[in-house]
Write an enzyme that holds these catalytic residues in place. Sequence first.
Site, short mmCIF file in Angstrom:
data_model
loop_
_atom_site.label_atom_id
_atom_site.label_comp_id
_atom_site.label_asym_id
_atom_site.label_seq_id
_atom_site.Cartn_x
_atom_site.Cartn_y
_atom_site.Cartn_z
CE LYS A 20 -7.91 17.52 -1.94
NZ LYS A 20 -8.08 16.42 -0.32
NE ARG A 95 -2.10 16.36 0.08
CZ ARG A 95 -2.40 15.49 -0.30
NH1 ARG A 95 -2.60 16.17 -1.00
NH2 ARG A 95 -3.34 14.46 -0.55
NE ARG A 130 -11.01 8.62 -2.94
CZ ARG A 130 -10.55 9.87 -2.94
NH1 ARG A 130 -11.01 11.16 -2.99
NH2 ARG A 130 -9.23 9.42 -1.95
NE ARG A 163 -6.26 7.69 -4.17
CZ ARG A 163 -6.02 9.23 -4.32
NH1 ARG A 163 -7.42 10.27 -4.95
NH2 ARG A 163 -5.15 9.32 -2.59
NE ARG A 174 -4.63 9.06 1.48
CZ ARG A 174 -5.88 9.03 0.55
NH1 ARG A 174 -6.27 7.21 1.12
NH2 ARG A 174 -6.82 9.86 -0.06
P1 AMP Z 1 -4.30 12.61 -3.74
O1 AMP Z 1 -4.70 12.84 -4.82
O2 AMP Z 1 -4.41 14.30 -3.61
O3 AMP Z 1 -5.13 12.50 -2.34
O4 AMP Z 1 -2.48 12.59 -3.66
C1 AMP Z 1 -2.46 11.02 -2.97
C2 AMP Z 1 -1.02 11.18 -2.69
O5 AMP Z 1 -0.13 11.82 -3.32
C3 AMP Z 1 -0.99 11.69 -0.96
O6 AMP Z 1 -0.65 10.64 -0.42
C4 AMP Z 1 0.69 11.99 -1.18
O7 AMP Z 1 1.58 10.20 -0.82
C5 AMP Z 1 0.67 12.52 -2.33
N1 AMP Z 1 0.75 13.99 -2.66
C6 AMP Z 1 -0.69 14.37 -3.51
N2 AMP Z 1 0.00 15.31 -3.39
C7 AMP Z 1 1.07 16.04 -2.63
C8 AMP Z 1 1.28 16.94 -2.46
N3 AMP Z 1 1.40 18.21 -3.14
N4 AMP Z 1 2.73 16.82 -1.29
C9 AMP Z 1 3.15 16.36 -1.44
N5 AMP Z 1 2.37 14.80 -1.15
C10 AMP Z 1 1.60 14.58 -1.95
#
Ligand code: AMP
Length: 225
Positions: A20, A95, A130, A163, A174
């Site tokens: 993504k 989400r 990554r 990360r 996740r």
């Molecule tokens: P990402 O970078 O999109 O994979 O997000 C990393 C982490 O941030 C996720 O595993 C959640 O802990 C938090 N997170 C990101 N976007 C959201 C969202 N829209 N709602 C809730 N938690 C989020």
Amino acid sequence: MQTMGANMRIILLGPPGVGKGTQAELLCQHFDIPQISTGDMLRDLAASHSSLGEKIHHLIASGKLVDDHIVLKLVEERIKQKDCVHGFLFDGFPRTIAQADALKHDRVKIDYVIELYLDDEDIIDHIAGRLIHPASGRVYHNAYHPPKIPDKDDETGEPLIHRIDDNRETILQRLHIYREHTELLIHYYQNWMKSGDTFSPKYHAVSGEGSIKQVFERILENLKN
Ligand code: AMP
């Protein structure tokens, strides 16, 4: 890049590690729209030494979702900014159904919902290699999209990092959360489109298999219909 004024508001859905972030970057360059990554915004907040920052850090590190009201507040503020006037791309948002409902309730117009999908094995493979540049959110991959100089950001030369949530245990958590909460959004948007409501976004599922370029072209094709 498309000319300014071509409105394009996109939601990019898909499990962690599907690609993504990389595709979001390419789409944003192509349409000249900002990338709104709630993950990046939350990581910034988590880096602050406030009690909210610590709470968010803990949730991210354990692969859990951050509370809807915190995420929604960040997004509401972000889309009011000037650079969003011709569109934007949501990466990692919404989400949950509550987040999608909030957008609908606030009449935030979305043109397309693109769901990227991939097998779990490929996902784990993607995540394992990554690397990110924390300041910009740029994403690299040791095998599929290596930086020009190992472990350094192409534009700034700053160090790239893994990360904190890119480890096998957290990835599985996740993926589990994605299946539990975010996958419901697929039905949510499919059903909304089927309802015939003219305000509904168009929904397309796109395979994340193949090279970055192949996936990108596949997405662009779907943004024409
Ligand atoms: P990402 O970078 O999109 O994979 O997000 C990393 C982490 O941030 C996720 O595993 C959640 O802990 C938090 N997170 C990101 N976007 C959201 C969202 N829209 N709602 C809730 N938690 C989020």
